[in-house]
Scaffold this active site. Structure first.
Site: not given
Length: 391
Positions: A116-117, A230
């Site tokens: 995601f980063g 998740d």
């Protein structure tokens, strides 16, 4: 050329036609004959050109998925629209990118990196925070909106708190409360029995029941029901007291309270924790029971960490671990607890609950409310699930 014409009746009853132009008198028609045929020719050319333009437009639309003259939205337009529509229900404060740089001292301390980063340590009004910088993207920002919309609706000790966010051009950031002990993955899944990161069974049990309470809240306790999609060790964060907090709502789905089945496009989650029905409808409908499955797999990993009690060269190392636990439940509980009666009971609870949660058919799994009841109750009331469902 300037022309005029005159018609006269003949004595025989016929008509004569005379055209007077500056170039002289003609009969039959006015003007040069070539001018008469230009109209149809020009019309045909225009029609063919227009047809070619239509064909080219359709080709480009099919190839690129949009019309060539269609204006594209600027990055973040959809998110801005979403934020405006939900302004009354979104409580975290919005910050500028300059604010985020000041919080993190220009991103000086990186806490972690993922698909995601990156996550950086920061300070906000004297309070330590974790700043998740999402990768620059031209996408429609679905995960960003899911995160903001989901956590904005929650308030629970076992769900991470979103303190603010940033949306400025392609720069997107989420600002959370800081979790000094990182994620559960750091502690529960080390193969080194002497590691300082190895948690006691009592602490693992507290984390399991805390996570269960957080999921129960998401499924039933908040105004808008939330399915996380998740649940895994990496997304369970631990505060200074090792209190678990569910995080990362990028794949979450908001549902109406009376809604049982959920419609999603494509499988979502992490391999190894994804419920069977998310892969294929033949196993049942997608619902909050999909989170129950993920939770069960996570708990069995917390209990098992198979490297502790199984060796790579043993006969059962390649066997499906939940199946192996089912067949060796009593021996495993005693061995894991080192002949400590209370610990044996905790380990047994976690295993039995985990086995119930990973049933293949969603309707055979307990709700998270029932999971909390089983973990808080006595092991004497716990029955093993049908073994056939583990094959």
């Amino acid at each position: 050329m300037v022309c005029g014409y005159q018609r006269e009746e003949t004595p025989a009853g016929g008509m004569t036609f005379a055209c007077f132009c500056d170039g002289g008198q003609t009969t039959g028609r006015c003007g040069a004959g070539s001018k008469r045929n230009e109209g149809p020719i020009v019309g045909a050319v225009v029609a063919v050109a227009f047809l070619c333009l239509v064909i080219l437009t359709c080709f480009l639309a099919c190839r690129h998925g949009s019309l060539p003259f269609k204006s594209k939205n600027k990055p973040g337009t959809r998110i801005e629209s979403f934020l405006q529509k939900n302004e009354s229900s979104i409580h975290p404060k919005r910050y500028t990118y300059a604010d985020v740089k000041r919080m993190t001292k220009s991103f000086a301390v990186k806490l972690g990196q993922g698909g995601f980063g990156a996550v950086y340590k920061g300070s906000l009004h004297g309070r330590q925070v974790a700043v998740k910088m999402l990768k620059d993207t031209q996408g429609d920002g679905e995960e960003f909106m899911n995160e903001v919309a989901s956590i904005s609706r929650t308030s629970h000790v076992n769900v991470v708190t979103l303190l603010g966010f940033c949306l400025q051009g392609s720069k997107r950031a989420l600002i959370y409360e800081y979790m000094p002990n990182g994620s559960l993955e750091r502690y529960a899944f080390t193969g080194d029995m002497n590691s300082e990161n190895l948690l006691s069974w009592e602490r693992l049990f507290d984390i399991a029941i805390g996570t269960a309470r957080g999921l129960e809240y998401l499924h039933r306790g908040c105004n808008t029901r939330i399915v996380h999609f998740d649940i895994k060790p990496h997304n369970i964060l631990l505060d200074q007291d090792f209190c678990p907090k569910i995080s990362d709502f990028g794949l979450a789905k908001l549902c109406l309270n009376k809604e049982s089945a959920i419609s999603i496009v494509g499988a979502r989650g992490t391999i190894g924790y994804i419920a069977p029905e998310v892969y294929s409808k033949q196993f049942g409908t997608i619902s909050s029971k999909s989170d129950v499955y993920s939770y069960g797999m996570m708990v069995l990993e917390m209990v098992g960490a198979r490297d502790r009690n199984t060796s790579a060269d043993s006969d059962h190392s390649s066997q499906y671990f939940p199946q192996w636990l089912y067949e060796h439940l009593d021996d495993y509980c005693v061995g894991a607890s080192e002949i400590n009666g209370e610990t044996t009971e905790l380990v047994r609870k976690m295993i039995v609950v985990g086995l119930w949660c990973i049933q293949v058919i969603p309707t055979d799994r307990p709700t998270m409310t029932r999971v909390v009841e089983m973990l808080e109750g006595s092991t004497s009331n716990l029955e093993l699930p049908p073994r056939v469902l583990l094959s």
